[in-house]
Design a protein around this motif. Structure first.
Motif, PDB file in Angstrom:
ATOM      1  N   LEU A   1      33.524  37.594  43.573  1.00 60.93           N
ATOM      2  CA  LEU A   1      35.153  37.598  43.346  1.00 60.93           C
ATOM      3  C   LEU A   1      35.338  38.062  45.516  1.00 60.93           C
ATOM      4  O   LEU A   1      36.233  37.015  45.331  1.00 60.93           O
ATOM      5  N   LYS A   2      34.365  38.148  45.737  1.00 61.43           N
ATOM      6  CA  LYS A   2      33.996  38.859  46.992  1.00 61.43           C
ATOM      7  C   LYS A   2      33.826  38.317  48.121  1.00 61.43           C
ATOM      8  O   LYS A   2      35.019  37.090  49.459  1.00 61.43           O
ATOM      9  N   LYS A   3      34.089  36.312  47.210  1.00 62.97           N
ATOM     10  CA  LYS A   3      34.329  34.768  47.988  1.00 62.97           C
ATOM     11  C   LYS A   3      35.171  34.549  48.861  1.00 62.97           C
ATOM     12  O   LYS A   3      35.268  33.524  48.563  1.00 62.97           O
ATOM     13  N   LEU A   4      35.838  34.594  47.089  1.00 63.93           N
ATOM     14  CA  LEU A   4      37.202  33.413  47.296  1.00 63.93           C
ATOM     15  C   LEU A   4      37.962  35.041  48.350  1.00 63.93           C
ATOM     16  O   LEU A   4      38.177  35.259  48.479  1.00 63.93           O
ATOM     17  N   ASN A   5      39.380  33.591  49.006  1.00 65.77           N
ATOM     18  CA  ASN A   5      40.556  33.566  49.689  1.00 65.77           C
ATOM     19  C   ASN A   5      41.095  34.155  48.919  1.00 65.77           C
ATOM     20  O   ASN A   5      42.038  34.098  47.992  1.00 65.77           O
TER      21      ASN A   5
ATOM     22  N   LYS B   1      39.081  43.355  47.966  1.00 71.79           N
ATOM     23  CA  LYS B   1      38.547  44.075  46.694  1.00 71.79           C
ATOM     24  C   LYS B   1      38.008  43.809  45.402  1.00 71.79           C
ATOM     25  O   LYS B   1      38.199  43.542  44.704  1.00 71.79           O
ATOM     26  N   ALA B   2      37.177  44.494  45.302  1.00 70.22           N
ATOM     27  CA  ALA B   2      36.051  43.524  44.060  1.00 70.22           C
ATOM     28  C   ALA B   2      35.080  45.076  43.652  1.00 70.22           C
ATOM     29  O   ALA B   2      33.863  44.588  44.168  1.00 70.22           O
TER      30      ALA B   2
ATOM     31  N   GLU C   1      40.948  31.948  38.825  1.00 68.26           N
ATOM     32  CA  GLU C   1      39.596  31.624  39.810  1.00 68.26           C
ATOM     33  C   GLU C   1      39.934  32.602  39.266  1.00 68.26           C
ATOM     34  O   GLU C   1      37.788  31.680  39.484  1.00 68.26           O
ATOM     35  N   MET C   2      39.447  34.232  39.591  1.00 65.67           N
ATOM     36  CA  MET C   2      38.476  34.727  39.901  1.00 65.67           C
ATOM     37  C   MET C   2      37.988  34.857  38.391  1.00 65.67           C
ATOM     38  O   MET C   2      36.610  35.036  38.265  1.00 65.67           O
ATOM     39  N   LYS C   3      37.874  34.849  37.255  1.00 65.17           N
ATOM     40  CA  LYS C   3      37.624  34.295  35.983  1.00 65.17           C
ATOM     41  C   LYS C   3      36.421  33.063  35.728  1.00 65.17           C
ATOM     42  O   LYS C   3      35.272  33.748  35.564  1.00 65.17           O
ATOM     43  N   GLU C   4      36.423  32.428  36.538  1.00 63.33           N
ATOM     44  CA  GLU C   4      36.473  31.098  37.087  1.00 63.33           C
ATOM     45  C   GLU C   4      35.215  31.375  37.200  1.00 63.33           C
ATOM     46  O   GLU C   4      33.386  31.579  37.470  1.00 63.33           O
ATOM     47  N   ALA C   5      35.617  32.337  38.518  1.00 62.21           N
ATOM     48  CA  ALA C   5      33.710  32.568  39.329  1.00 62.21           C
ATOM     49  C   ALA C   5      33.473  34.217  38.302  1.00 62.21           C
ATOM     50  O   ALA C   5      31.726  33.265  39.362  1.00 62.21           O
TER      51      ALA C   5
ATOM     52  N   THR D   1      40.995  44.289  43.774  1.00 62.14           N
ATOM     53  CA  THR D   1      42.433  43.890  44.541  1.00 62.14           C
ATOM     54  C   THR D   1      42.298  42.266  45.096  1.00 62.14           C
ATOM     55  O   THR D   1      41.904  42.195  45.793  1.00 62.14           O
ATOM     56  N   PHE D   2      43.912  42.039  45.138  1.00 65.38           N
ATOM     57  CA  PHE D   2      43.701  41.029  46.108  1.00 65.38           C
ATOM     58  C   PHE D   2      45.117  40.454  45.869  1.00 65.38           C
ATOM     59  O   PHE D   2      46.184  40.894  45.720  1.00 65.38           O
ATOM     60  N   ASP D   3      45.356  39.311  47.033  1.00 67.40           N
ATOM     61  CA  ASP D   3      46.732  38.148  47.389  1.00 67.40           C
ATOM     62  C   ASP D   3      47.306  37.585  46.300  1.00 67.40           C
ATOM     63  O   ASP D   3      46.345  36.531  46.218  1.00 67.40           O
ATOM     64  N   ASP D   4      48.054  37.607  45.559  1.00 65.52           N
ATOM     65  CA  ASP D   4      48.238  36.724  44.181  1.00 65.52           C
ATOM     66  C   ASP D   4      49.147  35.394  44.758  1.00 65.52           C
ATOM     67  O   ASP D   4      49.527  34.392  44.375  1.00 65.52           O
ATOM     68  N   LYS D   5      48.991  35.166  46.151  1.00 65.65           N
ATOM     69  CA  LYS D   5      49.650  34.146  46.758  1.00 65.65           C
ATOM     70  C   LYS D   5      48.506  33.101  47.228  1.00 65.65           C
ATOM     71  O   LYS D   5      48.719  32.094  47.349  1.00 65.65           O
ATOM     72  N   LYS D   6      47.525  34.087  46.994  1.00 63.55           N
ATOM     73  CA  LYS D   6      46.294  33.364  47.308  1.00 63.55           C
ATOM     74  C   LYS D   6      45.258  32.632  46.622  1.00 63.55           C
ATOM     75  O   LYS D   6      44.263  31.577  46.554  1.00 63.55           O
TER      76      LYS D   6
END
Length: 67
Positions: free
Chosen positions: A23-27, A31-32, A54-58, A44-49
């Motif tokens: 998860l942390k590798k995703l732009n 925080k994960a 994508e997180m589920k797939e990772a 914790t993520f920026d939903d614009k990025k």
């Protein structure tokens, strides 16, 4: 933005590290935190990025099932 993702199959510290690391590798993910007792990952993520899909797939790419 914060999201809790249910993950099945996390049973040890290595599992926790794998999921958090993927998860942390995703732009956009800042925080994960995985909890192997509850089977939850708080992200914790920026939903614009980055999107939830994508997180589920990772996570699934690491060999775990997402509910």
């Amino acid at each position: 933005m914060e999201q809790t993702i249910q993950v099945e199959g996390m049973t040890c510290g290595h599992c926790k590290s794998s999921v958090e690391g993927a998860l942390k590798k995703l732009n956009g993910v800042t925080k994960a935190e995985a909890n192997i007792e509850t089977g939850e990952v708080n992200v914790t993520f920026d939903d614009k990025k980055v999107k939830l899909a994508e997180m589920k797939e990772a996570i699934e790419d690491q060999g775990y099932d997402v509910k």
